[in-house]
Design a protein around this motif. Sequence first.
Motif, PDB file in Angstrom:
ATOM      1  N   TRP A 158      26.446  -0.864  83.531  1.00  0.00           N
ATOM      2  CA  TRP A 158      25.870  -2.074  82.941  1.00  0.00           C
ATOM      3  C   TRP A 158      26.982  -2.774  82.145  1.00  0.00           C
ATOM      4  O   TRP A 158      27.545  -2.187  81.222  1.00  0.00           O
ATOM      5  N   SER A 165      28.053  -4.923  79.430  1.00  0.00           N
ATOM      6  CA  SER A 165      27.383  -5.372  78.212  1.00  0.00           C
ATOM      7  C   SER A 165      27.910  -6.738  77.785  1.00  0.00           C
ATOM      8  O   SER A 165      29.099  -6.885  77.503  1.00  0.00           O
ATOM      9  N   ASN A 198      25.901  -8.677  75.482  1.00  0.00           N
ATOM     10  CA  ASN A 198      25.366  -8.903  74.130  1.00  0.00           C
ATOM     11  C   ASN A 198      26.125  -8.119  73.071  1.00  0.00           C
ATOM     12  O   ASN A 198      26.282  -8.562  71.951  1.00  0.00           O
ATOM     13  N   ALA A 252      23.486  -0.778  73.371  1.00  0.00           N
ATOM     14  CA  ALA A 252      23.949  -1.238  74.683  1.00  0.00           C
ATOM     15  C   ALA A 252      23.610  -0.208  75.754  1.00  0.00           C
ATOM     16  O   ALA A 252      23.185  -0.554  76.865  1.00  0.00           O
ATOM     17  N   GLU A 297      20.031  -0.506  76.581  1.00  0.00           N
ATOM     18  CA  GLU A 297      19.816  -1.689  77.424  1.00  0.00           C
ATOM     19  C   GLU A 297      20.211  -1.376  78.869  1.00  0.00           C
ATOM     20  O   GLU A 297      19.481  -1.692  79.822  1.00  0.00           O
ATOM     21  N   ARG A 338      17.666   0.767  80.553  1.00  0.00           N
ATOM     22  CA  ARG A 338      16.488  -0.040  80.914  1.00  0.00           C
ATOM     23  C   ARG A 338      16.732  -0.850  82.182  1.00  0.00           C
ATOM     24  O   ARG A 338      15.832  -1.136  82.944  1.00  0.00           O
ATOM     25  N   GLU A 339      17.988  -1.221  82.397  1.00  0.00           N
ATOM     26  CA  GLU A 339      18.345  -2.010  83.582  1.00  0.00           C
ATOM     27  C   GLU A 339      18.644  -1.119  84.789  1.00  0.00           C
ATOM     28  O   GLU A 339      19.172  -1.576  85.800  1.00  0.00           O
ATOM     29  N   ARG A 399      24.200  -9.507  83.166  1.00  0.00           N
ATOM     30  CA  ARG A 399      23.444 -10.756  83.256  1.00  0.00           C
ATOM     31  C   ARG A 399      24.155 -11.755  84.182  1.00  0.00           C
ATOM     32  O   ARG A 399      23.538 -12.565  84.835  1.00  0.00           O
TER      33      ARG A 399
END
Length: 365
Positions: free
Chosen positions: A187, A189, A191, A215, A218, A221-222, A324
Motif C-alpha cells: 500500500w 501511503s 496520507n 498507515a 489503512e 483495510r485496502e 489512491r
Amino acid sequence: MGSNGALTFDVEKNPNAVPATEREALLQNPGFGKVFTDHMVTIRYSENTGWHGWKIEPRRPLALDPATLVFHYALEIFEGMKAYRLPDGGATLFRPDANARRFRNSAERLGMAQMPEDLFVESCRALVRFDRDWIPSSEGASLYLRPFMIGSEVALGMKPSSEFIFCAIASPVASYFKGGASALTLWASENFTRAAPGGTGAAKCGGNYAASLAAQAEGLREGCDQVVFLDAVERRWVEELGGMNIFFVFDDGSLQTPPLTGTILPGITRDSLITLGRDMGLTVREEPYGMDQWQKDAESGRLREAFACGTAAVVAPIGKVKGRQHSFTIGDGNAGLIAGRLKAALTDIQFGRAPDQHSWLDRLF
Ligand code: PLP
Ligand code: COI
C-alpha cells in the motif's frame, strides 16, 4: 568483567523452564515473535554508576513505576538480529557488530546512554549460548534476538533520562509473513509519512513504528500486506516499508535502492545485499526512485522485480503496488529471479552452507 577480560553475568536459572518435549513441539512451528526462550539478559545504567548489574535471569515481566519516562515520552530503542543453526550443530550470529553500532547511533539520536559495542554483542552472545536449545534446526528457521533499552528514570518532566534498563529477549522464528513465500502487495501511503529530515527515521526507536501503524492499518483495510512510505517533503520518492528496506531490479540486470539520507533505517540486510549483488557482478545504485517512475517502469517492463529486505523478513518479493493514485503489477506479480538468487546467497552464508567471504559470521559454539 571476569579475570580474563570477558564479561561475567550473574546467572539465575529459570526454575520453570519449558520442558524439552514441549520446547521441541514449539520449535516445529514457531511463527514470528510469539514463542520465547526461558531467559533474558538485563543490564542497568545510571549516571552515577555507569553500566552495571549484568544478569541472565528468567524471562519475566519488568516491574516499572507508572511515571517511568518510557511510558510517557517513548524513550525506547531496539535491535533485531538472528542466531542461525549451522550444519555441524554449532550456531552463529550475523554481523552483530553492525547491530551494536546502530544501537549506539539510535541511542545518540534519542539522547540515551550509548552502550559500549562489546557489551551489546557479549549480551547477545551470552543469551544465545545460555538458551542454545531454543535455536531451531528446521529449514529457514532461526532464533530472533530483540535487544532493547528504555529510559527508566521515574519523572514526568520532559528531560533526558539519567537511568536506563537494557534487556535482550529471544524468540525462535520461522517466516515473518503468514503463508511464507508469496509476493507482497504494498500500500503506497499518501496520507501518512514515516520520517522527516532531521527526525528519527534513521534510528531504530519504537516511536517510528508506532507512527507507522495507522498507515499499516489503512493498508490492511485496502487488502495489502505492507505499507511503502514516500518522503515527507515532496511525497514523491520511495523510502522504505514500515520494517524493511526496498530494492528494484531493472531489465539491464542492475539494482537500485534508496540512498541513506537520514530518513531511512540503514538496514544490515540492505548493506549485505548491496555487497552480495556486487559480488555477483551486478551494478547496484543507491539513488532515489520516484513513485510515478516506479509505475511507469513496471508498466513498460523496464522494471523486472522489486523486493523488500530486513532481518525479520529476509528477502520478500513485491508483486503488486496499490494506492489512491497508483495501481500496478511488477513483472508477472510473482517472486523474481534476482531476489531469489540474492536471498539464497545471503541465507547460504548465514546458515553456514557457503563460505563466509566477508567475515560476517560470529560463531558462538
Ligand atoms: N527498515 C526498517 C524500518 C526496519 O525496521 C528494518 C528492520 O530492522 C529494516 C529497514 C531492515 O534492517 P535490517 O536489515 O538491519 O534488519
Ligand atoms: C527486524 O527485521 O528485525 C525488524 O525489527 C522489523 C520488525 C518490523 C520486525
